[in-house]
Design a protein around this motif. Structure first.
Motif, short mmCIF file in Angstrom:
data_model
loop_
_atom_site.label_atom_id
_atom_site.label_comp_id
_atom_site.label_asym_id
_atom_site.label_seq_id
_atom_site.Cartn_x
_atom_site.Cartn_y
_atom_site.Cartn_z
N ILE A 186 -32.09 -4.82 0.23
CA ILE A 186 -31.74 -6.21 -0.08
C ILE A 186 -32.65 -7.17 0.68
CG2 ILE A 186 -29.91 -7.95 0.03
CD1 ILE A 186 -27.89 -5.65 -0.08
N ALA A 187 -32.98 -6.82 1.93
CA ALA A 187 -33.81 -7.69 2.77
C ALA A 187 -35.20 -7.88 2.21
CB ALA A 187 -33.89 -7.14 4.18
N ASP A 188 -35.64 -6.99 1.31
CA ASP A 188 -36.96 -7.14 0.67
C ASP A 188 -36.93 -8.12 -0.50
OD1 ASP A 188 -38.42 -5.48 2.33
OD2 ASP A 188 -37.98 -3.67 1.17
N GLN A 189 -35.74 -8.57 -0.89
CA GLN A 189 -35.58 -9.46 -2.04
C GLN A 189 -35.45 -10.92 -1.58
OE1 GLN A 189 -35.18 -8.60 -5.49
NE2 GLN A 189 -35.91 -6.57 -4.87
N PRO A 190 -35.85 -11.87 -2.44
CA PRO A 190 -35.53 -13.28 -2.14
C PRO A 190 -34.01 -13.44 -2.10
CG PRO A 190 -37.06 -13.10 -4.00
CD PRO A 190 -36.57 -11.72 -3.72
N LEU A 191 -33.50 -14.01 -1.04
CA LEU A 191 -32.05 -14.04 -0.81
C LEU A 191 -31.53 -15.47 -0.95
CD1 LEU A 191 -29.75 -12.10 -0.03
CD2 LEU A 191 -30.21 -12.68 2.37
N ILE A 192 -30.63 -15.67 -1.89
CA ILE A 192 -29.98 -16.96 -2.07
C ILE A 192 -28.65 -16.91 -1.32
CG2 ILE A 192 -28.98 -18.58 -3.74
CD1 ILE A 192 -30.94 -17.47 -5.81
N ILE A 193 -28.45 -17.86 -0.41
CA ILE A 193 -27.28 -17.77 0.46
C ILE A 193 -26.46 -19.05 0.40
CG2 ILE A 193 -28.41 -16.16 2.02
CD1 ILE A 193 -28.92 -18.43 3.93
N PRO A 194 -25.15 -18.95 0.65
CA PRO A 194 -24.32 -20.15 0.74
C PRO A 194 -24.60 -20.89 2.03
CG PRO A 194 -23.01 -18.20 1.18
CD PRO A 194 -24.36 -17.70 0.79
N LYS A 195 -24.41 -22.20 2.03
CA LYS A 195 -24.68 -23.00 3.21
C LYS A 195 -23.68 -22.73 4.33
CE LYS A 195 -27.20 -26.95 1.34
NZ LYS A 195 -27.25 -28.41 1.20
N THR A 196 -22.43 -22.51 3.96
CA THR A 196 -21.39 -22.32 4.97
C THR A 196 -20.39 -21.27 4.47
OG1 THR A 196 -20.07 -24.10 3.98
CG2 THR A 196 -21.54 -24.70 5.80
N GLY A 197 -19.40 -20.98 5.28
CA GLY A 197 -18.29 -20.15 4.84
C GLY A 197 -18.37 -18.71 5.32
N PHE A 198 -17.36 -17.96 4.91
CA PHE A 198 -17.19 -16.57 5.36
C PHE A 198 -18.35 -15.68 4.91
CE2 PHE A 198 -15.49 -12.30 4.40
CZ PHE A 198 -15.12 -11.91 5.67
N THR A 199 -18.77 -15.80 3.64
CA THR A 199 -19.86 -14.95 3.15
C THR A 199 -21.15 -15.25 3.91
OG1 THR A 199 -18.85 -14.84 0.95
CG2 THR A 199 -21.16 -14.25 1.10
N ARG A 200 -21.38 -16.51 4.22
CA ARG A 200 -22.58 -16.87 5.00
C ARG A 200 -22.54 -16.20 6.38
NH1 ARG A 200 -26.69 -20.72 5.51
NH2 ARG A 200 -27.83 -20.14 7.37
N GLN A 201 -21.38 -16.18 7.01
CA GLN A 201 -21.26 -15.53 8.31
C GLN A 201 -21.56 -14.04 8.21
OE1 GLN A 201 -17.34 -16.47 9.79
NE2 GLN A 201 -17.65 -18.67 9.58
N LEU A 202 -21.04 -13.39 7.15
CA LEU A 202 -21.32 -11.97 6.97
C LEU A 202 -22.81 -11.71 6.72
CD1 LEU A 202 -18.44 -10.49 4.77
CD2 LEU A 202 -18.90 -10.09 7.19
#
Length: 315
Positions: A186-202
């Protein structure tokens, strides 16, 4: 003192403007100004200062704002308590949850609750879990559904929903052919992430060992936006399985299990320990905890599995 004046005062503090507050409350600006003058005379202090085009609270106004919110919440609680004396649940039920929970977890529950108790009006407070907890603790919200874990001695907490986090990719992404992927892949892929929240922390925790190689083209504020951009092939992301169910069925995205780690998002139902639930709130709690017609029926209706008492994220 007329509590209506405090409602006006709180709305001005929120809007930063007499005129905007008047529009929200359907009152003329002279009427709004008169109510604030009355409050200032009663307290013997100036409550607002004009700063540019905005109205800012004075020190005295800041003190009053905390009391005003509590008084208004107490008034609303009294209205609900009186309405609750009828034989069937009625009045207003205030439920707090974050945006994703409102969109992807609660609609079926709300629909069934409305079918059973049509006299109850549901008021939804949508915000981050920590803000929902604050509203539950100060009595402004009857019941909250928040991301666990939560530690608060003043709250009753019941796990009600558990959802696996999975990798979401476009069907055209080379990883779409895989049954499982590792964090390193996964780290080799462009990663779209949420700005905040539980998933962002994970995400921050999971990819800490790969910080030097991560490519993050976008940080987005909503689950809906993340899904659209992943479907367009602009990157990959982690998402709760139930949040992307419709897009998977439509063939717009694919979900892949992540190997080497076990990631879950768990929701809990919370309410104040020291307050007797209104009939409407008690009925909602029973519906969510025990399910629509029983636990197995609830599981089918909202497509979730009951959460175990304990689980761990990660290895």
């Amino acid at each position: 003192m007329d509590l209506d004046y405090l409602t006006t005062f709180v709305e001005i503090a929120k809007q930063g403007s007499f005129s905007r507050a008047g529009q929200k409350l359907f009152r003329s600006q002279p009427a709004v100004s008169a109510q604030i003058r009355q409050l200032e005379e009663e307290y013997g202090q100036k409550l607002f200062d004009r700063v540019g085009k905005s109205m800012k609270l004075t020190a005295a106004g800041e003190v009053l704002l905390g009391f005003a919110g509590r008084l208004i919440a107490l008034k609303n609680e009294s209205l609900r308590a009186v309405a609750d004396q009828s034989s069937a649940p009625r009045g207003t039920l205030a439920v707090g949850a974050n945006e994703a929970t409102c969109l992807y977890v609660l609609p079926d529950v709300f629909a069934e609750f409305h079918r059973r108790f049509p006299s109850v009006q549901i008021s939804v407070y949508r915000n981050f879990s920590r803000k929902v907890l604050e509203k539950v603790e100060d009595g402004a919200v009857d019941v909250g559904i928040v991301t666990l874990p939560v530690k608060s001695p003043s709250l009753k907490i019941y796990p009600v929903f558990r959802d696996r986090l999975m990798l979401m990719v476009s069907p055209k992404n080379p990883l779409a052919k895989h049954k499982t992927v590792t964090p390193a892949e996964i780290a080799d892929q462009p990663l779209i992430i949420p700005k905040t929240g539980f998933t962002r922390q994970l995400l921050d925790k999971l990819f800490r060992p790969y910080r030097g190689q991560l490519r993050i083209p976008m940080e987005l504020p909503s689950v809906g936006m993340i899904k659209r951009f992943v479907a367009a092939g602009l990157g990959v992301s982690l998402i709760s399985e139930s949040f992307a169910r419709d897009e998977v069925r439509a063939g717009e995205v694919k979900l892949i299990k992540i190997s080497d780690v076990d990631l879950w998002r768990e929701l809990g139902l919370v309410y104040r320990r020291d307050r007797t639930l209104t009939r409407s709130a008690a009925a909602f709690v029973a519906l969510v905890r025990h399910g629509i017609g029983g636990e197995s029926d609830y599981t089918h209706t909202v497509s979730v599995t009951p959460a175990p008492k304990k689980h761990k994220a990660g290895k």
